[in-house]
Enzyme design. Sequence first.
Site, mmCIF file in Angstrom:
data_model
loop_
_atom_site.group_PDB
_atom_site.id
_atom_site.type_symbol
_atom_site.label_atom_id
_atom_site.label_comp_id
_atom_site.label_asym_id
_atom_site.label_seq_id
_atom_site.Cartn_x
_atom_site.Cartn_y
_atom_site.Cartn_z
ATOM 1 N N ARG A 1 0.850 -1.187 0.000
ATOM 2 C CA ARG A 1 0.000 0.000 0.000
ATOM 3 C C ARG A 1 0.886 1.238 0.000
ATOM 4 N NH1 ARG A 1 -3.182 -3.013 -1.470
ATOM 5 N NH2 ARG A 1 -5.248 -3.571 -0.638
ATOM 6 N N HIS B 1 0.684 -0.121 -10.245
ATOM 7 C CA HIS B 1 -0.152 -1.018 -9.438
ATOM 8 C C HIS B 1 -0.588 -2.250 -10.243
ATOM 9 C CE1 HIS B 1 -2.962 -1.004 -5.704
ATOM 10 N NE2 HIS B 1 -2.646 -2.237 -6.053
ATOM 11 N N GLU C 1 -3.668 7.176 -6.286
ATOM 12 C CA GLU C 1 -3.639 6.444 -7.557
ATOM 13 C C GLU C 1 -4.879 6.762 -8.386
ATOM 14 O OE1 GLU C 1 -1.120 2.623 -5.785
ATOM 15 O OE2 GLU C 1 -3.237 2.374 -6.290
#
Length: 320
Positions: free
Chosen positions: A239, A287, A268
């Site tokens: 994270r 990601h 994000e």
Amino acid sequence: MNIVVLDGYTLNPGDLSWDALKDLATVTIHDRTDEDTESIVKAIGDAEAVITNKIPLDKYVLKQLPHLKYIGVTATGFNIIDVEAAQSQDVVVTNVPAYSTASVAQFTMALLLELCHHVGDHNRAVQSGQWEKSLDFSFWNSPLIELDGKTMGIVGFGQIGKATAALAQAFGLHVLVYNRTVYSEYESETCQFVSLDDMLKNSDFISLHCPMTKDTAGLINSETISKMKSSAFIINTSRGGLVVEADLAEALNSGKIAGAAVDVVSEEPIVSDNPLLDAKNCIITPHIAWAPLEARRRCMQIAVRNFEMFLKGEAQNVVS
């Protein structure tokens, strides 16, 4: 029952099928939904069930959805849901655990190897003609690092942490684990559980695999970085909020640590003023550690099964 998928594109950009879900209910699929309350409420309407990956469902949204009975999160983390508010409205919330364990562990090692060998940079150097112009048969633009005999610190020892530790040991790395619980059955000559300070002090590479909580938020900061070797590298596939990004950027630019690779950031998609974008020797990927087809297929299968079991009155993977 009517079920609405709020942000189906990321999980299924077209290489999977929603047919198994359609066999269970009347399905409305939105590739994307704006994250404002009005858009979310409008997208869900009077549906009794909803599936979401990153679209948040807070108490203000939930209050406007009196028909809602089920929320399926197509991810392991479920902090986008106000679970307390869902409980108060008798809404069952489920998540998808353990679907991407192998993928994330594999990607962690890919980032580690890129930090050690800069494969992408050397490929670009060859493509731009630098090898052709070289006076020698071999050249390299950055230091190359051998893993065997070095030490990897792992923060968090859930399934992904365990899988990463196994891969690290296969590469000849000694593993130091910092975790709330000590699992003595995993300790060996090449894997020990230690304090945070010991892990920071003695690791050549530090990989984050813990959940984002009030205790772990900002775990990597100027103080913890100051305890690391100047030759150390940080890897984050967990994270973005585990890292104080300004502190990490400063440490990279000043040489307090050697490098970093992150697949997650605090906001994000990444924003243009994220300090890591201008940091030295920092690899940033969008990601994607969780996203191989095999992992996404497992995620969808478990998500559909979660909904099926809810319909049968035998809900599984319940987090509410």
